[in-house]
Design an enzyme around this catalytic site. Structure first.
Site, PDB file in Angstrom:
ATOM      1  N   SER A 130     103.738  70.281  42.217  1.00 56.97           N
ATOM      2  CA  SER A 130     102.323  70.144  42.806  1.00 56.97           C
ATOM      3  C   SER A 130     102.411  71.281  44.407  1.00 56.97           C
ATOM      4  O   SER A 130     100.991  71.835  44.694  1.00 56.97           O
ATOM      5  CB  SER A 130     101.695  69.116  42.979  1.00 56.97           C
ATOM      6  OG  SER A 130     101.462  67.698  42.008  1.00 56.97           O
ATOM      7  N   HIS A 181     102.804  68.661  49.103  1.00 53.29           N
ATOM      8  CA  HIS A 181     101.055  69.091  49.011  1.00 53.29           C
ATOM      9  C   HIS A 181     100.741  69.869  50.463  1.00 53.29           C
ATOM     10  O   HIS A 181     100.659  70.814  50.130  1.00 53.29           O
ATOM     11  CB  HIS A 181     100.433  68.301  49.224  1.00 53.29           C
ATOM     12  CG  HIS A 181      99.854  67.670  47.791  1.00 53.29           C
ATOM     13  ND1 HIS A 181      98.548  66.703  46.861  1.00 53.29           N
ATOM     14  CD2 HIS A 181     100.594  67.389  46.388  1.00 53.29           C
ATOM     15  CE1 HIS A 181      99.495  66.449  45.456  1.00 53.29           C
ATOM     16  NE2 HIS A 181     100.479  66.915  45.740  1.00 53.29           N
TER      17      HIS A 181
END
Length: 256
Positions: A130, A181
């Site tokens: 991610s 993230h």
């Protein structure tokens, strides 16, 4: 930029080898660890999963290896699909090695932030690409702000919608590595200032000399164009990919 025109997986890998290899690595390791459950797979997981505790004790490779490991099936499928969707254009625009540097650099930036800001407990582990995927968003965000001529309005809207939903999910959904993230996104944006300085516009035909030749020799006027009742194949692909992207957005929003 995000409509795939390749006729086969083989052609996709030939045109975008880095993206293809990364997807193959993600899926192969997931199958090895979670589906086949072979001893070598379990060893790869134990030595590769992100752990702030073990990084603190000198296992610095864990800042890199979690990028290639995933949890459940939806985790690896979503990240792989996002890579297939957003990776090819950047790979062509930047070149293979710069794309590798951006992908790994953003993922490592997210993992370093996780190490510095996350829990130090031996029980805390993390994994997934991610951070690298958000790094791709960071690269596109740099294009949108500073290299507008390299991204068309439709692609810009797709990126911004994905980015908005992704950031909202990051803070609303439990169990998400917020540090990976956000700092993956920031890392991608910062790397864009260096790696996108000489980027060239994306073209779906650039790596296909036979398609370029056909396009150059195509007749501009078609006397039978008004008699054609069937939908143009390119339009069909755009509609299908539009539906796929919409379903992906809905599923991404609702995933655990």
């Amino acid at each position: 930029m995000f409509i795939r025109n390749e006729k086969s997986i083989k052609e996709f890998i030939q045109l975008y080898p880095v993206t293809g290899i990364l997807v193959i690595i993600n899926l192969s390791l997931w199958l090895l660890i979670n589906f086949l459950q072979l001893p070598i797979g379990q060893s790869i997981y134990q030595w590769g999963v992100g752990s702030n505790f073990f990084i603190e004790h000198g296992q610095y490779w864990r800042l890199v290896t979690p990028i290639f490991l995933h949890g459940n099936l939806m985790h690896v499928l979503f990240n792989s699909f996002a890579l297939v969707l957003f990776g090819p254009a950047l790979e062509q625009m930047m070149g293979k090695w710069k794309f590798v540097a951006a992908y790994l650099g953003a993922g490592i930036a997210g993992n370093i932030a996780t190490y510095l800001l996350g829990p130090a407990s031996i029980m805390y582990t993390h994994l997934g690409a991610s951070g690298s995927i958000y790094g791709l968003f960071g690269l596109y965000l740099y294009l949108i702000i500073y290299r507008k001529h390299l991204i068309d309005p439709g692609s810009k809207q797709i990126v911004l919608v994905f980015l908005l939903i992704g950031v909202m999910m990051t803070f609303l959904r439990p169990g998400i590595n917020v540090h990976a993230h956000i700092f993956g996104l920031i890392g991608g944006f910062v790397l864009g200032t260096i790696l996108l300085s000489n980027a060239s516009p994306y073209s779906p035909w650039r790596n296909r000399p036979h398609f370029r030749h056909a396009e150059e020799n195509d007749i501009g006027f078609d006397p039978n164009r008004w008699k054609k009742k069937r939908m143009d194949p390119t339009t069909k692909k755009r509609i299908i990919w539009g539906i796929v992207i919409l379903l992906f957005l809905i599923a991404w929003w609702n995933r655990m």
